[in-house]
Design a protein around this motif. Structure first.
Motif, PDB file in Angstrom:
ATOM      1  N   GLY A   1       0.804  -1.337  -0.042  1.00  0.00           N
ATOM      2  CA  GLY A   1      -0.016   0.223   0.056  1.00  0.00           C
ATOM      3  C   GLY A   1       0.656   1.317  -0.053  1.00  0.00           C
ATOM      4  O   GLY A   1       1.939   1.333   0.378  1.00  0.00           O
ATOM      5  N   ILE A   2       0.071   2.392  -0.391  1.00  0.00           N
ATOM      6  CA  ILE A   2       0.650   3.718  -0.093  1.00  0.00           C
ATOM      7  C   ILE A   2      -0.362   4.432   0.653  1.00  0.00           C
ATOM      8  O   ILE A   2      -1.419   4.498   0.225  1.00  0.00           O
ATOM      9  N   PRO A   3       0.127   5.485   1.374  1.00  0.00           N
ATOM     10  CA  PRO A   3      -0.904   6.024   2.105  1.00  0.00           C
ATOM     11  C   PRO A   3      -1.394   7.293   1.455  1.00  0.00           C
ATOM     12  O   PRO A   3      -0.865   7.675   0.542  1.00  0.00           O
ATOM     13  N   ALA A   4      -2.544   7.852   1.770  1.00  0.00           N
ATOM     14  CA  ALA A   4      -3.001   8.899   1.386  1.00  0.00           C
ATOM     15  C   ALA A   4      -2.423  10.099   1.639  1.00  0.00           C
ATOM     16  O   ALA A   4      -1.254  10.234   2.713  1.00  0.00           O
ATOM     17  N   VAL A   5      -2.384  11.261   0.953  1.00  0.00           N
ATOM     18  CA  VAL A   5      -1.495  12.427   1.390  1.00  0.00           C
ATOM     19  C   VAL A   5      -2.483  13.764   0.931  1.00  0.00           C
ATOM     20  O   VAL A   5      -3.150  13.642   0.310  1.00  0.00           O
ATOM     21  N   GLU A   6      -2.263  14.607   1.905  1.00  0.00           N
ATOM     22  CA  GLU A   6      -2.638  15.960   1.696  1.00  0.00           C
ATOM     23  C   GLU A   6      -1.865  17.191   2.317  1.00  0.00           C
ATOM     24  O   GLU A   6      -1.658  17.115   3.445  1.00  0.00           O
ATOM     25  N   THR A   7      -1.278  17.876   1.341  1.00  0.00           N
ATOM     26  CA  THR A   7      -0.706  18.912   1.805  1.00  0.00           C
ATOM     27  C   THR A   7      -1.366  20.211   1.977  1.00  0.00           C
ATOM     28  O   THR A   7      -2.366  20.493   1.118  1.00  0.00           O
ATOM     29  N   PRO A   8      -1.187  20.835   3.088  1.00  0.00           N
ATOM     30  CA  PRO A   8      -2.062  22.045   3.433  1.00  0.00           C
ATOM     31  C   PRO A   8      -2.166  23.008   2.238  1.00  0.00           C
ATOM     32  O   PRO A   8      -1.360  23.184   1.676  1.00  0.00           O
ATOM     33  N   ALA A   9      -3.510  23.371   2.185  1.00  0.00           N
ATOM     34  CA  ALA A   9      -3.704  24.474   0.942  1.00  0.00           C
ATOM     35  C   ALA A   9      -3.063  25.704   1.124  1.00  0.00           C
ATOM     36  O   ALA A   9      -2.679  26.273   0.265  1.00  0.00           O
ATOM     37  N   ASN A  10      -2.532  25.940   2.378  1.00  0.00           N
ATOM     38  CA  ASN A  10      -1.860  27.350   2.538  1.00  0.00           C
ATOM     39  C   ASN A  10      -0.405  27.096   2.548  1.00  0.00           C
ATOM     40  O   ASN A  10       0.483  27.997   2.903  1.00  0.00           O
TER      41      ASN A  10
ATOM     42  N   ALA B   1      -1.512  29.307 -12.382  1.00  0.00           N
ATOM     43  CA  ALA B   1      -3.024  29.886 -12.744  1.00  0.00           C
ATOM     44  C   ALA B   1      -4.066  28.867 -12.414  1.00  0.00           C
ATOM     45  O   ALA B   1      -5.422  29.008 -13.108  1.00  0.00           O
ATOM     46  N   HIS B   2      -3.977  27.670 -11.642  1.00  0.00           N
ATOM     47  CA  HIS B   2      -4.842  26.816 -11.291  1.00  0.00           C
ATOM     48  C   HIS B   2      -4.898  26.434  -9.902  1.00  0.00           C
ATOM     49  O   HIS B   2      -3.756  26.260  -9.231  1.00  0.00           O
ATOM     50  N   SER B   3      -6.160  26.221  -9.418  1.00  0.00           N
ATOM     51  CA  SER B   3      -6.082  25.762  -7.973  1.00  0.00           C
ATOM     52  C   SER B   3      -5.982  24.494  -7.799  1.00  0.00           C
ATOM     53  O   SER B   3      -5.873  23.714  -9.028  1.00  0.00           O
ATOM     54  N   ALA B   4      -5.097  24.117  -6.753  1.00  0.00           N
ATOM     55  CA  ALA B   4      -4.565  22.706  -6.455  1.00  0.00           C
ATOM     56  C   ALA B   4      -5.739  21.875  -6.258  1.00  0.00           C
ATOM     57  O   ALA B   4      -6.822  22.370  -5.796  1.00  0.00           O
ATOM     58  N   GLU B   5      -5.598  20.675  -6.863  1.00  0.00           N
ATOM     59  CA  GLU B   5      -6.748  19.660  -7.045  1.00  0.00           C
ATOM     60  C   GLU B   5      -6.274  18.339  -6.291  1.00  0.00           C
ATOM     61  O   GLU B   5      -5.222  18.233  -5.556  1.00  0.00           O
ATOM     62  N   ALA B   6      -7.237  17.355  -6.310  1.00  0.00           N
ATOM     63  CA  ALA B   6      -7.148  15.999  -5.885  1.00  0.00           C
ATOM     64  C   ALA B   6      -7.480  14.941  -6.891  1.00  0.00           C
ATOM     65  O   ALA B   6      -7.880  15.184  -7.928  1.00  0.00           O
ATOM     66  N   VAL B   7      -6.503  14.008  -6.954  1.00  0.00           N
ATOM     67  CA  VAL B   7      -6.496  12.808  -7.673  1.00  0.00           C
ATOM     68  C   VAL B   7      -6.918  11.521  -7.188  1.00  0.00           C
ATOM     69  O   VAL B   7      -6.451  11.488  -5.903  1.00  0.00           O
ATOM     70  N   ALA B   8      -7.053  10.553  -8.031  1.00  0.00           N
ATOM     71  CA  ALA B   8      -7.449   9.046  -7.597  1.00  0.00           C
ATOM     72  C   ALA B   8      -6.085   8.296  -7.295  1.00  0.00           C
ATOM     73  O   ALA B   8      -5.993   7.419  -6.746  1.00  0.00           O
ATOM     74  N   PHE B   9      -5.211   8.647  -8.466  1.00  0.00           N
ATOM     75  CA  PHE B   9      -3.950   7.865  -8.460  1.00  0.00           C
ATOM     76  C   PHE B   9      -2.895   8.206  -7.474  1.00  0.00           C
ATOM     77  O   PHE B   9      -2.949   9.388  -6.919  1.00  0.00           O
ATOM     78  N   ALA B  10      -2.284   7.035  -7.089  1.00  0.00           N
ATOM     79  CA  ALA B  10      -1.367   7.398  -6.030  1.00  0.00           C
ATOM     80  C   ALA B  10       0.287   7.775  -6.651  1.00  0.00           C
ATOM     81  O   ALA B  10       0.664   7.329  -7.686  1.00  0.00           O
ATOM     82  N   THR B  11       0.920   8.246  -5.583  1.00  0.00           N
ATOM     83  CA  THR B  11       2.543   8.574  -6.081  1.00  0.00           C
ATOM     84  C   THR B  11       3.539   8.649  -4.972  1.00  0.00           C
ATOM     85  O   THR B  11       3.025   7.902  -3.904  1.00  0.00           O
ATOM     86  N   GLU B  12       4.697   9.033  -5.194  1.00  0.00           N
ATOM     87  CA  GLU B  12       5.598   9.006  -4.011  1.00  0.00           C
ATOM     88  C   GLU B  12       5.420  10.181  -2.982  1.00  0.00           C
ATOM     89  O   GLU B  12       6.247  10.186  -2.165  1.00  0.00           O
TER      90      GLU B  12
END
Length: 389
Positions: free
Chosen positions: A304-313, A325-336
């Motif tokens: 497994g790979i943990p979920a991740v969330e970098t703070p919006a600020n 010029a784009h707001s940060a998004e969320a995706v379904a695929f996992a990364t490092e």
């Protein structure tokens, strides 16, 4: 003294030409060492200090390596990170040679163009403009092994506790839109063993398939419970998911089923701990079967790979949003990203490719994305490495 860097398309061509498939099937698995050595040569020519890190895997005869290339000294700084491996390919489905860069219709075709060897060429070309610039904070180019199969390269970084930096950009294909969060994932096999026997008399055996029926019913109930407890509106599918992906049990209608195996895929939201989920999964399944006389075994299919969330600020998020010029998004695929986060970096995912082209025959990268990504990288390096914090 630095040496001239070959043209951008030449770098991409050279990287695409080096096979570096990673796969859990040893018949398809390949070393990435040639890619790492080529990147290190180019980076050293620009004045980077290069460390080649061996990566331990279950296939010791197939050499796997990470590269940590550092320009400048001090603390903080920026990591530009990517993986050097590609997924396997079906040659008969490609209209061109996967290992020969093909330019057609304003696109660059080849295995790894979008996911994600071209990103390294872009990083090096962006970095060459800073080779003679005094850096306040280091610039690090990080290249890893086995992202597509096992994350052994990223796990080796955690074990060694490096690199150390404050911010990171992972160049996975995001269509030049910054991504600050993704779901986690793990895959598990549940194996129930009973006793086979003649179907004419249920007393002669203990039906594993019937036990699995109980397990599946409980898993589906658990999944429904998640809908009430977990929700994240940033995701297209805003709830954690549990998929029943494969099942096999028994061998004939007139035999009591002696064993049954189920494969599941779980994708948790940020904030849901993988180890806690696995422990609860095991507890629930065992509880369901407690009075049945059946035995159960759990086999990890993918740790497994943990979920991740970098703070919006976070600064890296704010700067990436300004540059794209784009707001940060969320995706379904996992990364490092979870591993770099564990090393202390605020991390975003931002690359020139599109995920729709990744893992596909005739993978490509649009030519007009190159200069756009170069501009983003140059400005990010200026902000995080040149300017005084």
């Amino acid at each position: 003294m630095t040496k001239p860097l070959p043209p951008l398309l030449h770098l991409i061509k050279q990287l695409i030409a080096i096979p570096s498939v990673s796969c859990v099937d040893t018949r398809l698995d390949q070393s990435n060492l040639a890619v790492i050595e080529q990147l290190a040569e180019w980076a050293e020519n620009l004045g980077f200090r290069c460390e080649l890190m061996p990566v331990s895997t279950p296939h010791p005869d197939i050499a796997k390596w990470n590269l940590i290339a550092t320009l400048g000294t001090g603390s903080g700084g920026l990591v530009l990170s990517g993986h050097t491996d590609t997924v396997p390919y079906n040659l008969e489905r490609w209209q061109c040679d996967p290992f020969s860069l093909t330019e057609r219709d304003h696109r660059l075709y080849g295995l790894g163009t979008s996911d994600m060897k071209a990103f390294f060429a872009l990083c090096l070309h962006a970095a060459r403009e800073f080779c003679h610039t005094p850096l306040q904070h280091p610039l690090i180019i990080l290249a890893t092994a086995d992202e597509e199969s096992s994350m052994h390269g990223a796990k080796a970084l955690i074990k060694e506790g490096k690199p150390k930096a404050r911010h990171a950009i992972i160049g996975e294909p995001t269509g030049l839109r910054p991504v600050r969060m993704h779901k986690g994932i793990f895959m598990e096999s549940i194996v129930i063993t009973g006793v086979s026997g003649h179907s004419s008399d249920p007393r002669l055996g203990n039906n594993a398939l019937e036990g699995m029926h109980r397990v599946i019913s409980d898993l589906l109930q658990w999944r429904e419970e998640w809908k009430s407890h977990y929700h994240h509106a940033a995701f297209n599918v805003p709830i954690p998911t549990l998929n029943l992906g494969h099942i096999h049990g028994g061998d004939n209608p007139n035999r009591i089923c002696g064993d049954c195996e189920l494969h599941i895929d779980v994708r948790p939201l940020p904030g849901m701990d993988l180890n806690e989920l696995k422990a609860l999964l095991h507890q629930r399944v065992r509880q369901v079967l407690i009075d049945t006389g059946l035995t159960v075994e759990f086999i990890p299919l993918f740790e497994g790979i943990p979920a991740v969330e970098t703070p919006a600020n976070a600064e890296i998020v704010r700067i990436a949003e300004q540059l794209t010029a784009h707001s940060a998004e969320a995706v379904a695929f996992a990364t490092e990203a979870p591993y770099l986060t564990e090393l202390g970096m605020d991390t975003i995912i931002l690359g020139p490719g599109n995920i729709e082209q990744a893992h596909q025959p005739d993978e490509y990268l649009a030519l007009d994305r190159l200069e756009l990504m170069l501009a983003i990288l140059r400005q990010a390096i200026t902000h995080f490495c040149v300017k005084k914090s």
